[in-house]
Design an enzyme around this catalytic site. Sequence first.
Site, short mmCIF file in Angstrom:
data_model
loop_
_atom_site.label_atom_id
_atom_site.label_comp_id
_atom_site.label_asym_id
_atom_site.label_seq_id
_atom_site.Cartn_x
_atom_site.Cartn_y
_atom_site.Cartn_z
NE ARG A 167 -4.01 -2.04 0.38
CZ ARG A 167 -4.01 -3.31 -0.02
NH1 ARG A 167 -2.96 -3.79 -0.67
NH2 ARG A 167 -5.05 -4.08 0.19
CB SER A 241 -8.64 -1.97 4.34
OG SER A 241 -8.93 -3.26 3.90
CD GLU A 337 -5.80 0.99 2.22
OE1 GLU A 337 -6.58 1.85 1.75
OE2 GLU A 337 -5.89 -0.24 2.00
P1 FAD Z 1 -9.18 8.39 -5.10
O1 FAD Z 1 -9.86 8.00 -3.83
O2 FAD Z 1 -9.89 9.32 -5.99
O3 FAD Z 1 -7.75 8.96 -4.76
C1 FAD Z 1 -6.90 8.30 -3.86
C2 FAD Z 1 -5.61 9.13 -3.70
O4 FAD Z 1 -4.89 9.17 -4.92
C3 FAD Z 1 -5.88 10.61 -3.36
O5 FAD Z 1 -4.84 11.06 -2.53
C4 FAD Z 1 -5.84 11.30 -4.71
O6 FAD Z 1 -5.47 12.66 -4.60
C5 FAD Z 1 -4.78 10.49 -5.42
N1 FAD Z 1 -4.99 10.38 -6.87
C6 FAD Z 1 -6.06 9.82 -7.49
N2 FAD Z 1 -5.89 9.83 -8.82
C7 FAD Z 1 -4.70 10.41 -9.05
C8 FAD Z 1 -3.96 10.73 -10.23
N3 FAD Z 1 -4.41 10.44 -11.45
N4 FAD Z 1 -2.74 11.34 -10.09
C9 FAD Z 1 -2.27 11.65 -8.86
N5 FAD Z 1 -2.92 11.40 -7.72
C10 FAD Z 1 -4.12 10.78 -7.80
N6 FAD Z 1 -7.71 -0.97 -2.32
C11 FAD Z 1 -6.85 -1.99 -2.46
O7 FAD Z 1 -5.64 -1.79 -2.64
N7 FAD Z 1 -7.28 -3.29 -2.39
C12 FAD Z 1 -8.57 -3.61 -2.20
O8 FAD Z 1 -8.92 -4.78 -2.15
C13 FAD Z 1 -9.50 -2.54 -2.06
N8 FAD Z 1 -10.82 -2.79 -1.84
C14 FAD Z 1 -11.70 -1.77 -1.69
C15 FAD Z 1 -13.05 -2.07 -1.50
C16 FAD Z 1 -13.99 -1.07 -1.37
C17 FAD Z 1 -15.44 -1.42 -1.14
C18 FAD Z 1 -13.57 0.29 -1.45
C19 FAD Z 1 -14.58 1.39 -1.36
C20 FAD Z 1 -12.23 0.60 -1.65
C21 FAD Z 1 -11.28 -0.43 -1.76
N9 FAD Z 1 -9.91 -0.17 -1.96
C22 FAD Z 1 -9.03 -1.21 -2.12
C23 FAD Z 1 -9.41 1.22 -1.99
C24 FAD Z 1 -9.54 1.90 -3.37
O9 FAD Z 1 -10.42 1.22 -4.19
C25 FAD Z 1 -8.19 2.00 -4.08
O10 FAD Z 1 -7.25 2.67 -3.27
C26 FAD Z 1 -8.30 2.72 -5.42
O11 FAD Z 1 -7.11 2.59 -6.14
C27 FAD Z 1 -8.63 4.20 -5.26
O12 FAD Z 1 -8.91 4.72 -6.53
P2 FAD Z 1 -9.69 6.09 -6.74
O13 FAD Z 1 -9.62 6.42 -8.18
O14 FAD Z 1 -11.04 5.99 -6.16
O15 FAD Z 1 -8.77 7.06 -5.90
N1 EPU Z 2 -10.55 -10.85 10.38
C1 EPU Z 2 -11.25 -10.93 11.56
N2 EPU Z 2 -12.30 -10.10 11.74
C2 EPU Z 2 -12.69 -9.21 10.81
C3 EPU Z 2 -11.97 -9.12 9.60
C4 EPU Z 2 -10.90 -9.97 9.41
O1 EPU Z 2 -10.92 -11.74 12.42
O2 EPU Z 2 -13.67 -8.51 11.06
C5 EPU Z 2 -9.40 -11.76 10.16
C6 EPU Z 2 -9.82 -13.15 9.69
O3 EPU Z 2 -9.00 -14.10 10.30
C7 EPU Z 2 -9.50 -13.10 8.21
C8 EPU Z 2 -8.28 -12.19 8.17
O4 EPU Z 2 -8.54 -11.24 9.20
O5 EPU Z 2 -9.19 -14.37 7.71
C9 EPU Z 2 -8.06 -11.47 6.85
O6 EPU Z 2 -9.28 -10.85 6.45
P1 EPU Z 2 -9.58 -10.58 4.90
O7 EPU Z 2 -9.26 -11.79 4.10
O8 EPU Z 2 -10.95 -10.02 4.80
O9 EPU Z 2 -8.51 -9.53 4.47
P2 EPU Z 2 -7.93 -8.25 5.20
O10 EPU Z 2 -6.54 -8.58 5.64
O11 EPU Z 2 -8.86 -7.72 6.22
C10 EPU Z 2 -6.79 -7.31 3.05
C11 EPU Z 2 -6.72 -6.02 2.32
C12 EPU Z 2 -7.95 -5.85 1.45
C13 EPU Z 2 -7.98 -6.97 0.44
C14 EPU Z 2 -8.05 -8.31 1.19
C15 EPU Z 2 -7.93 -9.48 0.24
C16 EPU Z 2 -5.39 -4.48 3.64
C17 EPU Z 2 -5.40 -3.30 4.53
N3 EPU Z 2 -6.60 -4.92 3.24
O12 EPU Z 2 -7.88 -7.23 3.96
O13 EPU Z 2 -7.84 -4.60 0.76
O14 EPU Z 2 -9.10 -6.86 -0.42
O15 EPU Z 2 -6.92 -8.37 2.12
O16 EPU Z 2 -6.65 -9.55 -0.26
O17 EPU Z 2 -4.35 -5.00 3.31
C18 EPU Z 2 -8.36 -2.27 0.85
O18 EPU Z 2 -7.15 -2.06 0.77
O19 EPU Z 2 -9.21 -1.35 0.90
C19 EPU Z 2 -8.84 -3.65 0.89
C20 EPU Z 2 -10.13 -3.97 1.00
#
Ligand code: FAD
Ligand code: EPU
Length: 341
Positions: A167, A241, A337
């Site tokens: 990240r 997250s 994050e």
């Molecule tokens: P924004 O929220 O619009 O911007 C994020 C940051 O980047 C801000 O600081 C912004 O200023 C900057 N920025 C955006 N675009 C640009 C650009 N073109 N140039 C320079 N700076 C820029 N993330 C994960 O890594 N893994 C996951 O599994 C994951 N799951 C998610 C699930 C849900 C339900 C949600 C809501 C979010 C999740 N995220 C996850 C977080 C998010 O989706 C990612 O971080 C995504 O890349 C953000 O994209 P955005 O375009 O919405 O960025």
């Molecule tokens: N867990 C709990 N309680 C909870 C949630 C999780 O006990 O309420 C424990 C469980 O043991 C579970 C483990 O945590 O097995 C891991 O949970 P999960 O697989 O849901 O993944 P995570 O570690 O919580 C990370 C990323 C996610 C990504 C998933 C899958 C980060 C900060 N988050 O979540 O990314 O989608 O793994 O790879 O690394 C995001 O960045 O926004 C995001 C959603």
Amino acid sequence: MIKENFSLKQFNTFGIDASAQYFSTFNSVEQLEELLAFKKDISNASLTMPLILGGGSNILLTKNVEGLVLKNNLKGIEKIAEEGDAVFIKAGAGENWHQLVMYCINNNLAGMENLSLIPGNVGASPMQNIGAYGVELKDVFYELEAFHLNEKQTVIFGLNDCKFGYRESVFKRQFKNQFVITSVTYRLSKTPHFNTSYGAIEQELQAMGVEQLSIQGISQAVINIRSSKLPDPKVIGNAGSFFKNPEIDQQQFEVIKQTFPNVVGYALDNGNVKLAAGWLIEQCGWKGYRKGDAGCHAKQALVLVNYGNATGEEIFKLSKEIIESVQQKFGVLLEREVNII
Ligand code: FAD
Ligand code: EPU
């Protein structure tokens, strides 16, 4: 056209009702340059750098934004080269991430399938080196183009220049607020290298009755798992997250394990352990917590939510309380994050 006092509620997946003093979109680098020229005319010292917005799925707006918010709308997906097994796909920063993943899968290009259904745009994908289910952006990244806001020129960043980590990237650190990422080129593969070892993928594939592995099948499995525990921002406001999973050393892990034998941690190659922050937060009793419209998701404690009219400040305050209680119970410091604005 530049709008004044523009509500950003529809432009952030937390659904926070904050406004931008000035707001505009841009469809080309030329338009971006024109908007930056406008910024120079505004004689307000706080307007140092514009806020660049993608899908707004990784930000928490804790106040109204003083200055210029620029939503990037740079489009286009094209195959630019092939080299043996590798296919290079270049995408405009304003393309939707999941649609790009689907484009690659539909064209039998492997590498992004585990990253299905992550919200947001292409331009933000390198910002925090998005990751899920055992794959990170850096695994498919080739290069990106970024426009330097002060020097007004485009710079190309290769894999090593971006200093990707968990990240993390150079754009979140030393180059924070200095560049607008305008396009990203990805290196996909004609031959798939299936990655099903993470979490519940194998289990889900079995439940789906999949016998022959395919990138389509893995993508669908990931979509199913994600949909089962992550809240859909269209229904409940959130930014995924809220905290990172913290990394601690083996010694500290053993100490925690003595008191909490069920602690969830994953061994890292450097000898450290990555703790599941969701588990830590759940153990502190936050899972399903709600105060007003700010809460901690009932199915995934790592996700903070807005049930409707929470303010960014309320969500931020909740995150602070969670950090304090995890620190107190486990001696582990959680890092946010989500980008706090
Ligand atoms: P924004 O929220 O619009 O911007 C994020 C940051 O980047 C801000 O600081 C912004 O200023 C900057 N920025 C955006 N675009 C640009 C650009 N073109 N140039 C320079 N700076 C820029 N993330 C994960 O890594 N893994 C996951 O599994 C994951 N799951 C998610 C699930 C849900 C339900 C949600 C809501 C979010 C999740 N995220 C996850 C977080 C998010 O989706 C990612 O971080 C995504 O890349 C953000 O994209 P955005 O375009 O919405 O960025
Ligand atoms: N867990 C709990 N309680 C909870 C949630 C999780 O006990 O309420 C424990 C469980 O043991 C579970 C483990 O945590 O097995 C891991 O949970 P999960 O697989 O849901 O993944 P995570 O570690 O919580 C990370 C990323 C996610 C990504 C998933 C899958 C980060 C900060 N988050 O979540 O990314 O989608 O793994 O790879 O690394 C995001 O960045 O926004 C995001 C959603």
